[in-house]
Design a protein around this motif. Structure first.
Motif, PDB file in Angstrom:
ATOM      1  N   ALA A 168      80.212  -7.721  35.425  1.00  0.00           N
ATOM      2  CA  ALA A 168      79.940  -8.466  36.739  1.00  0.00           C
ATOM      3  C   ALA A 168      80.724  -8.205  37.780  1.00  0.00           C
ATOM      4  N   MET A 169      81.965  -7.871  37.677  1.00  0.00           N
ATOM      5  CA  MET A 169      82.879  -7.541  38.950  1.00  0.00           C
ATOM      6  C   MET A 169      82.231  -6.149  39.369  1.00  0.00           C
ATOM      7  N   THR A 170      82.160  -5.108  38.448  1.00  0.00           N
ATOM      8  CA  THR A 170      82.126  -3.842  39.140  1.00  0.00           C
ATOM      9  C   THR A 170      80.428  -3.930  39.771  1.00  0.00           C
ATOM     10  N   LEU A 171      79.512  -4.545  39.288  1.00  0.00           N
ATOM     11  CA  LEU A 171      78.307  -4.739  39.637  1.00  0.00           C
ATOM     12  C   LEU A 171      78.330  -5.132  41.061  1.00  0.00           C
ATOM     13  N   ARG A 172      79.037  -6.404  41.296  1.00  0.00           N
ATOM     14  CA  ARG A 172      79.058  -7.105  42.782  1.00  0.00           C
ATOM     15  C   ARG A 172      79.855  -6.015  43.608  1.00  0.00           C
ATOM     16  N   VAL A 173      80.544  -5.387  43.176  1.00  0.00           N
ATOM     17  CA  VAL A 173      81.560  -4.340  44.039  1.00  0.00           C
ATOM     18  C   VAL A 173      80.521  -3.395  44.540  1.00  0.00           C
ATOM     19  N   ILE A 174      79.581  -2.644  43.380  1.00  0.00           N
ATOM     20  CA  ILE A 174      78.551  -1.634  44.137  1.00  0.00           C
ATOM     21  C   ILE A 174      77.579  -2.109  44.977  1.00  0.00           C
ATOM     22  N   LEU A 175      77.240  -3.456  44.505  1.00  0.00           N
ATOM     23  CA  LEU A 175      76.112  -3.889  45.450  1.00  0.00           C
ATOM     24  C   LEU A 175      76.711  -4.285  46.944  1.00  0.00           C
ATOM     25  N   THR A 202      71.643  -8.814  40.984  1.00  0.00           N
ATOM     26  CA  THR A 202      72.220  -8.747  39.777  1.00  0.00           C
ATOM     27  C   THR A 202      71.200  -9.058  38.498  1.00  0.00           C
ATOM     28  N   SER A 203      70.520  -9.808  38.606  1.00  0.00           N
ATOM     29  CA  SER A 203      69.485  -9.924  37.731  1.00  0.00           C
ATOM     30  C   SER A 203      68.691  -8.834  37.245  1.00  0.00           C
ATOM     31  N   ALA A 204      68.201  -8.218  38.401  1.00  0.00           N
ATOM     32  CA  ALA A 204      67.455  -6.808  38.253  1.00  0.00           C
ATOM     33  C   ALA A 204      68.146  -5.753  37.593  1.00  0.00           C
ATOM     34  N   LEU A 250      69.487  -2.191  33.197  1.00  0.00           N
ATOM     35  CA  LEU A 250      70.381  -1.559  32.391  1.00  0.00           C
ATOM     36  C   LEU A 250      70.277  -1.730  31.233  1.00  0.00           C
ATOM     37  N   THR A 251      70.188  -2.936  30.728  1.00  0.00           N
ATOM     38  CA  THR A 251      70.068  -3.483  29.016  1.00  0.00           C
ATOM     39  C   THR A 251      68.947  -3.035  28.644  1.00  0.00           C
ATOM     40  N   SER A 252      67.758  -2.781  29.239  1.00  0.00           N
ATOM     41  CA  SER A 252      66.464  -2.228  28.726  1.00  0.00           C
ATOM     42  C   SER A 252      66.394  -0.870  28.153  1.00  0.00           C
ATOM     43  N   PHE A 253      67.279  -0.178  28.788  1.00  0.00           N
ATOM     44  CA  PHE A 253      67.374   1.267  28.357  1.00  0.00           C
ATOM     45  C   PHE A 253      68.258   1.414  27.248  1.00  0.00           C
ATOM     46  N   GLY A 254      67.953   1.037  25.931  1.00  0.00           N
ATOM     47  CA  GLY A 254      68.909   1.179  24.991  1.00  0.00           C
ATOM     48  C   GLY A 254      69.032   2.337  24.455  1.00  0.00           C
ATOM     49  N   THR A 255      69.992   2.533  23.230  1.00  0.00           N
ATOM     50  CA  THR A 255      70.284   3.648  22.394  1.00  0.00           C
ATOM     51  C   THR A 255      68.751   4.470  22.131  1.00  0.00           C
ATOM     52  N   PRO A 256      68.085   3.662  21.515  1.00  0.00           N
ATOM     53  CA  PRO A 256      66.826   4.151  21.034  1.00  0.00           C
ATOM     54  C   PRO A 256      66.042   5.103  21.981  1.00  0.00           C
ATOM     55  N   ARG A 282      59.027  -2.381  28.676  1.00  0.00           N
ATOM     56  CA  ARG A 282      59.868  -3.307  29.204  1.00  0.00           C
ATOM     57  C   ARG A 282      60.884  -2.591  30.258  1.00  0.00           C
ATOM     58  N   PHE A 283      61.236  -1.544  29.793  1.00  0.00           N
ATOM     59  CA  PHE A 283      62.235  -0.565  30.754  1.00  0.00           C
ATOM     60  C   PHE A 283      61.831  -0.492  31.719  1.00  0.00           C
ATOM     61  N   THR A 284      60.255   0.244  31.886  1.00  0.00           N
ATOM     62  CA  THR A 284      59.567   0.520  33.169  1.00  0.00           C
ATOM     63  C   THR A 284      58.995  -0.855  33.817  1.00  0.00           C
ATOM     64  N   ALA A 285      59.041  -1.853  33.495  1.00  0.00           N
ATOM     65  CA  ALA A 285      58.724  -2.887  34.057  1.00  0.00           C
ATOM     66  C   ALA A 285      60.241  -3.232  34.820  1.00  0.00           C
ATOM     67  N   ALA A 286      61.269  -3.379  34.281  1.00  0.00           N
ATOM     68  CA  ALA A 286      62.641  -3.397  34.826  1.00  0.00           C
ATOM     69  C   ALA A 286      62.741  -2.600  36.125  1.00  0.00           C
ATOM     70  N   ARG A 287      62.466  -1.455  35.784  1.00  0.00           N
ATOM     71  CA  ARG A 287      62.830  -0.245  36.814  1.00  0.00           C
ATOM     72  C   ARG A 287      61.843  -0.765  37.714  1.00  0.00           C
ATOM     73  N   ASP A 288      60.793  -0.950  37.860  1.00  0.00           N
ATOM     74  CA  ASP A 288      59.726  -1.333  38.929  1.00  0.00           C
ATOM     75  C   ASP A 288      60.260  -2.497  39.658  1.00  0.00           C
ATOM     76  N   ARG A 289      60.975  -3.602  38.891  1.00  0.00           N
ATOM     77  CA  ARG A 289      61.407  -4.520  39.686  1.00  0.00           C
ATOM     78  C   ARG A 289      62.545  -4.113  40.473  1.00  0.00           C
ATOM     79  N   LEU A 290      63.767  -3.513  39.942  1.00  0.00           N
ATOM     80  CA  LEU A 290      64.577  -3.039  40.735  1.00  0.00           C
ATOM     81  C   LEU A 290      64.501  -2.164  41.966  1.00  0.00           C
ATOM     82  N   ASP A 291      63.279  -1.067  41.731  1.00  0.00           N
ATOM     83  CA  ASP A 291      62.917  -0.329  42.737  1.00  0.00           C
ATOM     84  C   ASP A 291      62.272  -0.966  43.894  1.00  0.00           C
ATOM     85  N   GLY A 292      61.451  -2.097  43.461  1.00  0.00           N
ATOM     86  CA  GLY A 292      60.959  -3.119  44.600  1.00  0.00           C
ATOM     87  C   GLY A 292      61.778  -3.590  45.661  1.00  0.00           C
TER      88      GLY A 292
END
Length: 458
Positions: free
Chosen positions: A154-161, A177-179, A184-190, A209-219
């Motif tokens: 949480a700290m490092t994400l707020r700093v980088i944003l 933060t949510s996006a 990040l969490t949708s791109f798991g080890t598998p 699920r990952f590509t949808a999350a990426r599209d949201r952040l990219d938007g």
């Protein structure tokens, strides 16, 4: 293997059988696996990764010197790369040749030490907000159970944003933060390790699920780029996006929106998880070494609570603690280079398409360089200055992490802020026994389990 001996091909190195089992062992505990391979088969040793190929690894200063001093024109990032879906093909991490040189020349000024010093107050205030419970509503008061990984992220994400986009407005900060967290969490080890899983399955797959999350952040990123371009460079002196909008290549052209988006996404990924991971390890190590913790607290107390963040980052024992944490727990534990031509690496004749690798964990525990290498002993960095082929937590050569200065600066200020404000005690399961093994977390590796603390009375 001596580099003065007659070179041999990679096929002369020990060829592991049962490759999937070796891959599982490496994924479960990379440091232990590499140490076992090095002890058993010497240096260099060959590791085969499913869906990626073979890598000739070293873990010695001599090997690091050979890799980092290899001719630039012979080196490229390995492709296919497991993190490409996260950072994108235009990312500096994946750029090669002349494109890498040009992109780095544009990005590097944004991370100059004089530039990042402007973020000191933002970093300190962000850490204070987390301690006060502004994000969670739960301050770090006595009796509170603290998930160090969650808090550090949480700290490092707020700093980088704040550093990248200048975002401080609560609603927009919450949306980013949510996006970013979902991305990040949708791109798991598998998905990271098995490219065959990256496919659509009627909306039900992890890849979708990952590509949808990426599209949201990219938007969100695209909207901010458009807004800032329309504002004619507003914010150029306040954040990294403003600087990059003003940056020009040697021919006078500006970054395209697509390339800019992927650079910004890379900064969010690389500038978030890596620093958070090292912060967790620093707190863990300090609270298992009472004398070390007491010495650091004494240095911070003597400096005073209102010391300018720039001066905080210069405190010698704080610096030594951070360096020692990076030695024992480099957030990116391997460095890979794919060859575009013939090269002899650690006595092994390699050709175009072959890949050489450095185990940073082995490098940082070489007994010829580091006394008691498994011991957490920050004093070693006060007593001796280590060279770039002995200590390389951010890689080395022409591809050394461009954001290393910001990561170092942020780690020192956040750690000092936390230790100066609260007293913590490790949860019993972590206070004794074996150090937790590391596991992949997106672009970095970190403790396999969330390390927890209890907040105590000041």
């Amino acid at each position: 293997m001596s580099t003065t001996a007659q070179p041999v091909g990679p096929e002369a190195l020990h060829q592991p059988r049962l490759v999937p089992l070796h891959a599982l062992a490496a994924g479960a505990d990379l440091e232990r696996y590499f140490r076992w391979r090095s002890d058993r088969h010497g240096d260099p040793f060959l590791v085969r990764f499913p869906s990626f190929g073979s890598v000739v690894f070293t873990g010695t200063p001599a090997g690091a010197r050979e890799m980092f001093r290899a001719p630039v024109e012979l080196l490229a990032p390995p492709l296919p790369n497991p993190i490409e879906p996260m950072v994108g093909p235009a990312s500096l991490i994946l750029a090669r040749g002349e494109r890498h040189r040009q992109e780095r020349a544009v990005l590097a000024p944004a991370f100059h030490r004089n530039r990042i010093s402007a973020y000191g107050t933002v970093i300190r205030d962000t850490a204070r907000d987390e301690l006060a419970g502004e994000r969670t509503g739960r301050a770090w008061r006595a009796g509170t159970r603290i998930d160090a990984r969650d808090a550090a992220r949480a700290m490092t994400l707020r700093v980088i944003l704040a550093a990248v986009f200048g975002i401080v407005e609560p609603e927009l900060l919450a949306e980013y933060t949510s996006a970013t967290t979902e991305f990040l969490t949708s791109f798991g080890t598998p998905l990271f390790a098995i490219p065959a899983l990256r496919r659509n399955m009627f909306g039900l797959s992890g890849w979708e699920r990952f590509t949808a999350a990426r599209d949201r952040l990219d938007g969100l990123i695209d909207t901010e780029i458009v807004r800032r371009r329309a504002a004619e460079g507003a914010g150029a002196d306040q954040d990294l996006l403003g600087m990059l909008l003003q940056a020009r290549y040697e021919d006078g052209s500006a970054m395209t929106d697509t390339d800019l988006r992927e650079h910004l996404r890379t900064l969010l990924v690389a500038g978030h998880e890596t620093t958070a991971t090292v912060l967790v390890w620093a707190l863990y190590r300090l609270h298992r070494a009472p004398e070390t913790l007491a010495r650091l607290r004494a240095e911070l107390a003597a400096a005073g609570p209102d010391l300018d963040p720039i001066e905080v980052a210069k405190l010698p024992y704080l610096d030594a603690v951070c360096q020692e944490t990076l030695r024992l727990h480099p957030p990116v534990p391997i460095v890979l280079r794919r060859l575009t031509g013939d090269f002899v690496f650690r006595g092994t004749s390699m050709v175009a398409g072959d890949t050489m690798g450095l185990s940073v964990q082995l490098l940082h525990s070489d007994p010829e360089v580091w006394s008691e290498p498994q011991r957490f002993h920050p004093e070693r960095f006060l007593e001796h200055r280590y060279g770039p082929f002995e200590f390389a937590p951010f890689g080395g050569g022409h591809r050394r992490c461009v954001g290393a200065s910001l990561a170092d600066f942020e780690l020192r200020i956040v750690l000092a802020t936390v230790l100066g404000a609260v007293r913590l005690r490790l949860s019993p399961r972590f206070a004794r026994g074996r150090v937790p093994w590391t596991a992949p977390h997106n672009i970095a590796t970190g403790p396999h389990a969330a390390i927890t603390f209890e907040a105590l009375e000041p």
